[in-house]
Each structure stands twice: as structure tokens, then as C-alpha cells.
Write a protein that holds these residues in place. Structure first.
Motif, mmCIF file in Angstrom:
data_model
loop_
_atom_site.group_PDB
_atom_site.id
_atom_site.type_symbol
_atom_site.label_atom_id
_atom_site.label_comp_id
_atom_site.label_asym_id
_atom_site.label_seq_id
_atom_site.Cartn_x
_atom_site.Cartn_y
_atom_site.Cartn_z
ATOM 1 N N SER A 1 0.818 -1.217 0.000
ATOM 2 C CA SER A 1 0.000 0.000 0.000
ATOM 3 C C SER A 1 0.849 1.262 0.000
ATOM 4 O O SER A 1 0.318 2.367 -0.098
ATOM 5 C CB SER A 1 -0.922 0.004 1.222
ATOM 6 N N GLY A 2 2.172 1.102 0.122
ATOM 7 C CA GLY A 2 3.060 2.254 0.182
ATOM 8 C C GLY A 2 3.365 2.726 1.587
ATOM 9 O O GLY A 2 4.132 3.683 1.774
ATOM 10 N N LYS A 3 2.800 2.047 2.594
ATOM 11 C CA LYS A 3 3.038 2.424 3.986
ATOM 12 C C LYS A 3 4.386 1.884 4.446
ATOM 13 O O LYS A 3 4.737 0.738 4.186
ATOM 14 C CB LYS A 3 1.928 1.856 4.875
ATOM 15 N N THR A 4 5.161 2.714 5.137
ATOM 16 C CA THR A 4 6.446 2.263 5.673
ATOM 17 C C THR A 4 6.215 1.448 6.935
ATOM 18 O O THR A 4 5.543 1.896 7.869
ATOM 19 C CB THR A 4 7.356 3.456 5.985
ATOM 20 N N GLN A 5 6.762 0.251 6.939
ATOM 21 C CA GLN A 5 6.628 -0.647 8.081
ATOM 22 C C GLN A 5 7.976 -0.780 8.785
ATOM 23 O O GLN A 5 9.032 -0.752 8.144
ATOM 24 C CB GLN A 5 6.164 -2.028 7.620
ATOM 25 N N HIS A 6 7.919 -0.954 10.105
ATOM 26 C CA HIS A 6 9.134 -1.110 10.895
ATOM 27 C C HIS A 6 9.003 -2.328 11.807
ATOM 28 O O HIS A 6 7.994 -2.502 12.493
ATOM 29 C CB HIS A 6 9.386 0.127 11.757
ATOM 30 N N ILE A 7 10.033 -3.156 11.786
ATOM 31 C CA ILE A 7 10.136 -4.299 12.684
ATOM 32 C C ILE A 7 11.437 -4.163 13.463
ATOM 33 O O ILE A 7 12.479 -3.834 12.882
ATOM 34 C CB ILE A 7 10.150 -5.623 11.891
ATOM 35 N N PHE A 8 11.379 -4.404 14.763
ATOM 36 C CA PHE A 8 12.587 -4.464 15.575
ATOM 37 C C PHE A 8 12.741 -5.874 16.123
ATOM 38 O O PHE A 8 11.758 -6.541 16.437
ATOM 39 C CB PHE A 8 12.536 -3.443 16.719
ATOM 40 N N ILE A 9 13.996 -6.319 16.204
ATOM 41 C CA ILE A 9 14.303 -7.648 16.708
ATOM 42 C C ILE A 9 15.330 -7.487 17.819
ATOM 43 O O ILE A 9 16.458 -7.036 17.584
ATOM 44 C CB ILE A 9 14.832 -8.560 15.589
ATOM 45 N N ASP A 10 14.912 -7.815 19.029
ATOM 46 C CA ASP A 10 15.725 -7.668 20.227
ATOM 47 C C ASP A 10 16.088 -6.210 20.478
ATOM 48 O O ASP A 10 15.738 -5.316 19.700
ATOM 49 C CB ASP A 10 16.941 -8.585 20.173
ATOM 50 N N SER A 11 16.777 -5.955 21.598
ATOM 51 C CA SER A 11 16.964 -4.552 21.986
ATOM 52 C C SER A 11 18.210 -4.302 22.810
ATOM 53 O O SER A 11 18.386 -3.207 23.350
ATOM 54 C CB SER A 11 15.745 -4.075 22.784
ATOM 55 N N GLY A 12 19.084 -5.301 22.934
ATOM 56 C CA GLY A 12 20.351 -5.082 23.601
ATOM 57 C C GLY A 12 20.237 -4.880 25.102
ATOM 58 O O GLY A 12 19.183 -5.088 25.717
ATOM 59 N N THR A 13 21.350 -4.488 25.701
ATOM 60 C CA THR A 13 21.387 -4.172 27.124
ATOM 61 C C THR A 13 20.847 -2.758 27.349
ATOM 62 O O THR A 13 20.439 -2.072 26.413
ATOM 63 C CB THR A 13 22.826 -4.274 27.652
ATOM 64 N N GLU A 14 20.892 -2.297 28.591
ATOM 65 C CA GLU A 14 20.378 -0.960 28.895
ATOM 66 C C GLU A 14 21.079 0.121 28.085
ATOM 67 O O GLU A 14 20.464 1.114 27.694
ATOM 68 C CB GLU A 14 20.540 -0.663 30.390
ATOM 69 N N THR A 15 22.374 -0.046 27.830
ATOM 70 C CA THR A 15 23.109 0.989 27.102
ATOM 71 C C THR A 15 22.625 1.128 25.660
ATOM 72 O O THR A 15 22.820 2.171 25.040
ATOM 73 C CB THR A 15 24.612 0.696 27.107
ATOM 74 N N ALA A 16 21.985 0.090 25.110
ATOM 75 C CA ALA A 16 21.473 0.167 23.743
ATOM 76 C C ALA A 16 20.332 1.164 23.620
ATOM 77 O O ALA A 16 20.010 1.610 22.509
ATOM 78 C CB ALA A 16 21.015 -1.210 23.266
ATOM 79 N N TYR A 17 19.727 1.516 24.727
ATOM 80 C CA TYR A 17 18.670 2.530 24.722
ATOM 81 C C TYR A 17 19.163 3.822 24.069
ATOM 82 O O TYR A 17 18.399 4.498 23.362
ATOM 83 C CB TYR A 17 18.221 2.782 26.157
ATOM 84 N N ASN A 18 20.436 4.151 24.266
ATOM 85 C CA ASN A 18 20.982 5.375 23.676
ATOM 86 C C ASN A 18 21.041 5.300 22.151
ATOM 87 O O ASN A 18 21.009 6.330 21.471
ATOM 88 C CB ASN A 18 22.377 5.647 24.240
ATOM 89 N N LEU A 19 21.142 4.102 21.600
ATOM 90 C CA LEU A 19 21.056 3.916 20.149
ATOM 91 C C LEU A 19 19.606 3.905 19.687
ATOM 92 O O LEU A 19 19.271 4.448 18.626
ATOM 93 C CB LEU A 19 21.723 2.599 19.748
ATOM 94 N N LEU A 20 18.758 3.261 20.467
ATOM 95 C CA LEU A 20 17.362 3.096 20.067
ATOM 96 C C LEU A 20 16.566 4.404 20.104
ATOM 97 O O LEU A 20 15.735 4.655 19.234
ATOM 98 C CB LEU A 20 16.681 2.074 20.981
ATOM 99 N N ARG A 21 16.813 5.231 21.104
ATOM 100 C CA ARG A 21 15.964 6.402 21.309
ATOM 101 C C ARG A 21 15.904 7.321 20.087
ATOM 102 O O ARG A 21 14.796 7.640 19.604
ATOM 103 C CB ARG A 21 16.405 7.178 22.555
ATOM 104 N N PRO A 22 17.040 7.785 19.535
ATOM 105 C CA PRO A 22 16.929 8.656 18.352
ATOM 106 C C PRO A 22 16.322 7.944 17.159
ATOM 107 O O PRO A 22 15.610 8.566 16.356
ATOM 108 C CB PRO A 22 18.379 9.078 18.079
ATOM 109 N N GLU A 23 16.573 6.658 17.013
ATOM 110 C CA GLU A 23 15.985 5.895 15.907
ATOM 111 C C GLU A 23 14.463 5.856 16.038
ATOM 112 O O GLU A 23 13.735 6.072 15.066
ATOM 113 C CB GLU A 23 16.561 4.474 15.908
ATOM 114 N N LEU A 24 13.984 5.595 17.233
ATOM 115 C CA LEU A 24 12.543 5.496 17.460
ATOM 116 C C LEU A 24 11.860 6.858 17.357
ATOM 117 O O LEU A 24 10.748 6.973 16.814
ATOM 118 C CB LEU A 24 12.276 4.870 18.826
#
Length: 347
Positions: free
Chosen positions: A25-48
């Protein structure tokens, strides 16, 4: 034709993976797989937050199992009110139907159980996000226009993992094998992963049209071989895929000759930083890939790492300057200044 983008974030010895694409349909879809340790939050936050800024959502988040290097990032994300208020997460796959063992105050031997129980309760009680139990009992799942073929865990293995939670498992001491030569490592006897947590991993084949990816979390080759054989694959008729996320960050306990005989691909992705704490990836699984007895040496193999550092860059020094030509392979790292290894494809 759709552009498919997969990011393997540089999150230490941990899995943080995102997949983005446009559906029919042209809609952008996003899938995430796992999320790392607590420090990975700093990578995830700007992406999300970038996804939220586009008015988009997370269609699916797969949390493969309860180990800290897969689970803690999403807990931090769900505790972030800014993200929660702006970014819908439509569905989470997370198998955590267990009770905490008694006297589980110490983390050694029970890594991630408390965090797993916390995430489960947040999803079920606080957020109301659907979180079905995923096993090979229902192996084919169509989601977001993609086909998921579940390879792990089986219902039996999952029940066994839950039953074994009450027991403690000591954490072993690892030694580097990077100074050993490939041809020697390839012939060592295997000692395969029997960890309850790892064997409970949600692992799957993901298909977008004819494009195929194997995302194996920390699954054991014991279970993966069994399920692939049930699906009709054999050394004579292997599963053909575009790339594989090597299980358990390239641990020698999670790759076997039998598993490699059932798949056919030229690209192997390693999500590990060769840290002195975890000492992953091991070199032995790389040796099994490059020196497999059924390998066609006319086909060039690419080893892709989601970190670049001195330890990884020098892993083949002991094998001689001609090793890349001799074994017909190359090594690839993230682009300079990038925080992820990125694979793109037109599907």
C-alpha cells in the motif's frame, strides 16, 4: 519493487536489529528484533523518535528471549514517556510464561529473568500490547506482508526451558581462539549449546517475496537442524537464503557442520564486538563456515561485522596474507562514523 533496509546496531555483544520497508500500500513498516542491554537505549531512542516524527509506528517487536543482551533496551524504551506517547508499538513477540525462582536475588545463572518478568508484566498489565507465545507449533505466520517461518523454539523445548528456570546454571570462563588457524579450528569437535534460555529463543526465516533472511537469535543448532529437516531441507536440498544472522553472536556452541549443511548463503552477519568480557565472536564458527566439507570454494563468502575494532580487524593475521584468496572470502564492517551495519535490498 520495494527497498528493504536492515540495520544491525553496534550495541556491543548484543542484538539490536531493525528492518524497514514499504508494504504494497506504500506504507512504511518497521520491525525491531531484540533490543540489547540498557546501554542500547541510547542507540534506540533517536531511531525510534525519528520514526515517530514521520508519523509511523512499530508493527512488530520480536524479543527473542529473556537474556539481558536482548531484552533490557526495550524495557528502557517502554519506560520513556516521550516515546510511549508518540510511537505506537502494535505487537510484541515475547515468550515469558514463567514464575521467578525462589532465592533469585543473585543474577549469576539467572541472567535476565527479573527483566523478563518485568517486561512481560509491562506488556500484559500496563500497556495491553498483544504478546502471543511463538513456537514451532504454528510455524507459519504472515505479518505485515511478510512470511515468518518459526524455527525455534518447539513447544517441548520451550516447556523444558521454563521448567529448568528454577535451576541455576554457572557462567563459564571463555578463552580467546583468535590466535589459532582457521584450518585447525574447523576440525575441532563440537560442544553445542544446551542453555535453557538460548534454546527458548524465537528464531525464524523471514521472507519478503523472494528475499530470504535467517534471524536465529541465540538458538541452538540442535533445535534448528531438527526443525529445518522437518521442513524438508537436507544437504542435497539446502535452504537458500540471502543472509544469515549467525546465532549467539558467533559462539562456537551455536554453529555446527550439520546446520551449515542445511543452508546455502554467501553472507554471514556477526553481532559482536570481540570484547574482552564475552570474547565473541569465536573464530571456530568462522572456520566451520569457511572450511565446511560441502563448501563450494568458487563461491565468494562475505563475513559482515556490526563493529569495527582492532581485535576484529586482526582476527585473521595468524592465517597468513593469502588467507582471503586461499579461502575465497572477504570481511566487511560498518561505514565510517556509522552506528550500524546496514544491508539494503530491492525486493
Amino acid at each position: 519493487m520495494l527497498q528493504f533496509t536492515c540495520k544491525f546496531f553496534s550495541a556491543g555483544c548484543a542484538d539490536v536489529i531493525s528492518i524497514s520497508f514499504k508494504d504494497i500500500s506504500g506504507k512504511t513498516q518497521h520491525i525491531f528484533i531484540d533490543s540489547g542491554t540498557e546501554t542500547a537505549y541510547n542507540l534506540l531512542r533517536p531511531e525510534l523518535l525519528a520514526i515517530a516524527d514521520q508519523g509511523e509506528e512499530i508493527g512488530l517487536w520480536v524479543v527473542s528471549h529473556w537474556d539481558n543482551d536482548h531484552i533490557c533496551g526495550i524495557i528502557r524504551v517502554l519506560q520513556d514517556n516521550d516515546i510511549r506517547s508518540r510511537l505506537p508499538i502494535k505487537q510484541v513477540w515475547f515468550n515469558a510464561n514463567y514464575r521467578m525462582p525462589h532465592n533469585s536475588g543473585a543474577t549469576s545463572g539467572w541472567i535476565g529473568l527479573k527483566e523478563g518478568a518485568l517486561l512481560r508484566d509491562m506488556l500484559q498489565d500496563e500497556l495491553g500490547v498483544p504478546s502471543p507465545v511463538i513456537t514451532t507449533e504454528n510455524p507459519i505466520i504472515d505479518e505485515l506482508g511478510l512470511k515468518f517461518t518459526i524455527l525455534s523454539p518447539s513447544p517441548e523445548i520451550y516447556r523444558e526451558a521454563i521448567a529448568k528456570i528454577k535451576k541455576r546454571f554457572p557462567l563459564g570462563v571463555k578463552q580467546w581462539d583468535h590466535q589459532q588457524k582457521l584450518e585447525l579450528l574447523a576440525h575441532l569437535p563440537s560442544h553445542l549449546d544446551r542453555s535453557p534460555a538460548n534454546r527458548s529463543s524465537i528464531a525464524f526465516l523471514l521472507e519478503a517475496g523472494t528475499y530470504r533472511m535467517l534471524l536465529l537469535a541465540d538458538a541452538s543448532p540442535l533445535d534448528l537442524v531438527e526443525q529445518l529437516q522437518k521442513l524438508g531441507y537436507s544437504p542435497q536440498f539446502p535452504l537458500q537464503i540471502d543472509w544469515i544472522k549467525v546465532p549467539h553472536h558467533g559462539s562456537k556452541r551455536n554453529i555446527s557442520d550439520a546446520l551449515l549443511a542445511l543452508i546455502e548463503t554467501d553472507q554471514f552477519v556477526f553481532t559482536a564486538d570481540a570484547s574482552t568480557r564475552h570474547k565473541l565472536p569465536d573464530k571456530e564458527p568462522i572456520a566451520r563456515i569457511l572450511c565446511h566439507p560441502q563448501r563450494d570454494y568458487t563461491r565468494h563468502i562475505k563475513l559482515l561485522f556490526n563493529h569495527r575494532n582492532n581485535q576484529l580487524e586482526r582476527i585473521f593475521d595468524v592465517d597468513g596474507q593469502d588467507v582471503f584468496e586461499r579461502l575465497n572470502f572477504s570481511v566487511h564492517f560498518p561505514a565510517p562514523q556509522s552506528n550500524a551495519l546496514i544491508i539494503t535490498a530491492n525486493v
